[in-house]
Structures are given as C-alpha cells and as structure tokens.
Scaffold this motif. Structure first.
Motif, PDB file in Angstrom:
ATOM      1  N   SER A 198       0.733  -1.573  -0.084  1.00 12.31           N
ATOM      2  CA  SER A 198       0.084  -0.145   0.165  1.00 12.31           C
ATOM      3  C   SER A 198       0.687   1.349  -0.342  1.00 12.31           C
ATOM      4  N   THR A 216       1.310 -11.076   1.530  1.00 13.53           N
ATOM      5  CA  THR A 216       0.354 -10.961  -0.347  1.00 13.53           C
ATOM      6  C   THR A 216      -0.449 -12.320  -1.129  1.00 13.53           C
ATOM      7  N   THR A 266      -2.473  -6.676  -6.184  1.00 14.91           N
ATOM      8  CA  THR A 266      -2.952  -5.551  -7.217  1.00 14.91           C
ATOM      9  C   THR A 266      -2.299  -4.655  -8.010  1.00 14.91           C
ATOM     10  N   ARG A 267      -3.029  -3.730  -8.551  1.00 13.85           N
ATOM     11  CA  ARG A 267      -2.262  -2.788  -9.287  1.00 13.85           C
ATOM     12  C   ARG A 267      -1.369  -1.857  -8.455  1.00 13.85           C
ATOM     13  N   ASP A 268      -1.547  -1.314  -7.476  1.00 13.00           N
ATOM     14  CA  ASP A 268      -1.024  -0.949  -6.273  1.00 13.00           C
ATOM     15  C   ASP A 268       0.119  -1.457  -6.068  1.00 13.00           C
ATOM     16  N   GLU A 269      -0.107  -2.504  -4.988  1.00  9.25           N
ATOM     17  CA  GLU A 269       1.432  -3.356  -5.453  1.00  9.25           C
ATOM     18  C   GLU A 269       2.955  -3.388  -5.953  1.00  9.25           C
TER      19      GLU A 269
END
Length: 223
Positions: free
Chosen positions: A110, A143, A149-152
């Motif tokens: 995040s 994870t 995710t896109r953020d990750e």
C-alpha cells in the motif's frame, strides 16, 4: 553469528510475525536462535509463555541502554539473533540497526506502507552515514500468492527503479501465521486439521529463510 533486525516505523506491517516465522523456522532446521521482543505489545514474549516446545529463546527486557550489547552477547553464543523492533524511530531502534548484519523492512503493498518503508530506509541511511553501510532488504508481507494488486505492482516497480533491495520471497497471507500466536506454537507443532494451509505456510517460511541466509552469505563474502 548474524543479527537480523526487523524494523518499520509503521504498525501492522508484520514485524512480529516476520520475526517469529524467521526464528522458529531457523530453529526447526537445527539452528540455535534468540529472538528479542522490543515491541511494547510483547506478542513474542506471550508466544514464548505458551506451550511451544520450540528451542527459540525470547528476550523481552532489552532497552535503549543495553540493546546493542545484548544483541552482540547473544550473537556470540547463538547461531542467529532476530530482533523485533518497536514501531518508532527511537534510540533503541538506532542502536539495534547499528549492531545488525541485516535489517529486514516488512511492508504491505500500500502507499502508506511504502511511505513508512522509505522512512525506515532513510533512518537506516542516517545511521550508515556515521558508521558505514547498513545492509537492508524490503520484505512484502500479507501478499496473495499468484496475485498482485495494481498498487503493489506499482510500488514494486518504483522500488526497483530506485534500486531499493527487495527480497524475492514474500511472506504471504496465510492463516497459519496468525494461528502461531493463537495457539502459541511453531508451524510444525500445530494441528493441520485445526489450521488451514500449514504445508504452504511452511514452504513459504522455508523459502524466505533460505533467501535471507543466502543474502547473509553474499554479504559476508563481499566484506
């Protein structure tokens, strides 16, 4: 022997879980291990007071005046020392970092965690300015295997572009890691009929420890 400190000024990044997984996994493979619990919540001290037969030694009374000496003293007697540091940029944290062979910085994928990981890196670099380089590696925690995710993905790409050292192995989201604190046992001691995914958690823990050991060996050769 090696001192591994686990540090991030943000709470909830998985410092205590990482420290417990590292300590108990190393012990399962036959190493003598001391884990320092420097978190005010003392989750690792509570774990040690439970029924686990793991040989991990837990010390929960170190403070800023003695942490460096205690880490070095344990390292002279034990094969591995792991320290779960408090979530603040304190004198205790600075002293532990100066004594460390490797700093592991756990974080979730995040923007808030990434910001605090950068703070941890800046803090480490400040200590290094006085005494020389302090090796560190970022560890992604909680994870989902096979999914990011896109953020990750964006955070990983940013870190790679900035040359931030990162462990290839994540500490995945596994119910078994939470259950270690519930049952106060190591992974291999828990009942697979009561805890889901124990085999996958053990496999993940083994891979993480193997990579950290390989990193320590590489650092020793480079030195």
């Amino acid at each position: 022997m090696p001192i591994i400190v686990v540090s991030n000024p943000k709470g909830g990044t998985g410092k205590s879980t990482t420290s417990l997984v590292l300590g108990t996994t190393l012990a399962r493979h036959g190493a003598s291990v001391t884990v320092f619990d420097c978190d005010p919540n003392k989750h690792l001290v509570a774990w040690r007071d439970g029924p686990s037969a793991s040989a991990v030694k837990v010390i929960g009374h170190a403070d800023s005046s003695n942490i460096a000496r205690m880490l070095k003293a344990e390292a002279a007697e034990r094969q591995f020392v792991v320290a779960d540091l408090e979530g603040t940029a304190s004198l205790l944290v600075a002293s532990a970092i100066l004594a460390a062979d490797l700093v592991v910085i756990p974080m979730q994928g995040s923007a808030m965690d990434a910001s605090q990981a950068r703070r941890a890196i800046s803090f480490i670099d400040d200590q290094a300015a006085a005494v020389g380089p302090r090796p560190y590696q970022v560890l992604f925690t909680r994870t989902k295997p096979g999914f990011a995710t896109r953020d990750e993905r964006a955070i990983r790409d940013t870190f790679i572009g900035a040359g931030v050292p990162m462990l290839k192995t994540d500490l995945a989201e596994r119910a078994a890691y939470r259950s270690m604190f519930t049952f106060r046992q190591s992974l291999e001691e828990m009942d697979p009929t009561a805890v889901n995914g124990l085999d996958k958690a053990i496999e993940n823990a083994d891979a993480l420890v193997a990579e950290i050991i390989e990193s320590l060996r590489g650092m020793r050769k480079a030195a």
